[in-house]
Enzyme design. Structure first.
Site, mmCIF file in Angstrom:
data_model
loop_
_atom_site.group_PDB
_atom_site.id
_atom_site.type_symbol
_atom_site.label_atom_id
_atom_site.label_comp_id
_atom_site.label_asym_id
_atom_site.label_seq_id
_atom_site.Cartn_x
_atom_site.Cartn_y
_atom_site.Cartn_z
ATOM 1 N N LYS A 57 0.832 -1.510 0.084
ATOM 2 C CA LYS A 57 0.147 0.251 0.091
ATOM 3 C C LYS A 57 0.606 1.154 -0.054
ATOM 4 C CE LYS A 57 -3.612 -2.142 2.784
ATOM 5 N NZ LYS A 57 -4.327 -2.085 3.707
ATOM 6 N N TYR A 101 -12.458 -2.474 -3.664
ATOM 7 C CA TYR A 101 -12.459 -3.024 -2.500
ATOM 8 C C TYR A 101 -13.893 -2.759 -1.530
ATOM 9 C CZ TYR A 101 -8.168 -2.311 -0.384
ATOM 10 O OH TYR A 101 -6.600 -2.634 0.635
ATOM 11 N N ASN A 133 -1.676 -0.055 7.633
ATOM 12 C CA ASN A 133 -1.081 -1.342 7.464
ATOM 13 C C ASN A 133 -0.863 -2.056 6.741
ATOM 14 O OD1 ASN A 133 -3.399 -1.941 6.004
ATOM 15 N ND2 ASN A 133 -4.852 -3.139 7.223
ATOM 16 N N HIS A 184 -1.270 -5.684 1.149
ATOM 17 C CA HIS A 184 -3.069 -6.414 1.608
ATOM 18 C C HIS A 184 -2.694 -7.831 0.894
ATOM 19 C CE1 HIS A 184 -7.556 -7.579 -0.525
ATOM 20 N NE2 HIS A 184 -6.319 -7.774 -1.216
ATOM 21 N N GLU A 232 -9.554 -10.548 -7.691
ATOM 22 C CA GLU A 232 -8.744 -10.047 -7.342
ATOM 23 C C GLU A 232 -7.275 -9.308 -8.078
ATOM 24 O OE1 GLU A 232 -7.994 -9.344 -3.460
ATOM 25 O OE2 GLU A 232 -8.982 -9.569 -2.764
#
Ligand code: IDP
Ligand code: MG
Length: 150
Positions: free
Chosen positions: A9, A49, A112, A115, A126
């Site tokens: 990310k 998402y 965080n 993913h 995905e």
């Protein structure tokens, strides 16, 4: 063989942790079969998402994931989905186990770092969002013999 999608990310890119995170996945023995830097647009972020649409953190999540280039990768191996998830740690770094990526490098659930797909079914969907078939390589590595003994 199972495949799973990994995204590093924007916080991983901005904090200079791309190498560290990729290295942890690689050192574990996980096999990278596709990898690229991309800048997600809002449409892709919302599709990726979609399951979280309507939740209070959704708009912030879309803003964040589109705020910087990211790394997208496909990891392949037996049980790859779970192997990656366990290497990442719990969604909230505050409760992730020490030794996991999120516990060792992050503090906040919204920042965080990584993913990983949460099921084989979602991984297939995905991966299709981020990679064409020809961007995913079918190759063998000599170290695979050492990793499993078979
Ligand atoms: P995961 O990334 O461990 O699969 P999900 O529940 O799928 O976790 O949530 C997707 C992402 O949305 C998380 O990684 C996190 O960045 C963000 N997120 C999840 N829950 C919250 C929250 O309660 N507040 C802020 N951000 C959240
Ligand atoms: Mg998830």
């Amino acid at each position: 063989m199972q495949q799973t999608l990994v995204l590093l990310k924007p916080d991983a890119v901005q904090r200079g942790l791309m190498g560290e995170i990729i290295s942890r996945l690689e050192r574990r023995g996980l096999k990278i079969v596709a990898m690229k830097m991309i800048w997600m647009d809002e449409a892709l972020a919302k599709r990726h998402y979609a399951i979280h649409e309507g939740k209070p953190f959704f708009a912030g999540l879309v803003d964040f994931i589109t705020s910087s280039p990211i790394i997208a990768a496909v990891i392949e191996g037996e049980n790859a989905v779970e192997m990656v998830r366990r290497t990442m740690g719990e969604t909230d770094p505050a409760i992730a186990n020490p030794g996991t990526i999120r516990a060792d490098f992050a503090l906040d659930i919204g920042r965080n770092l990584i993913h990983g797909s949460d099921s084989e079914e979602n991984a297939v969907k995905e991966i299709e969002l981020f990679f064409s078939k020809k961007e995913i390589f079918d190759y063998s590595r000599d170290i695979d013999k050492c990793l499993t003994g078979s």
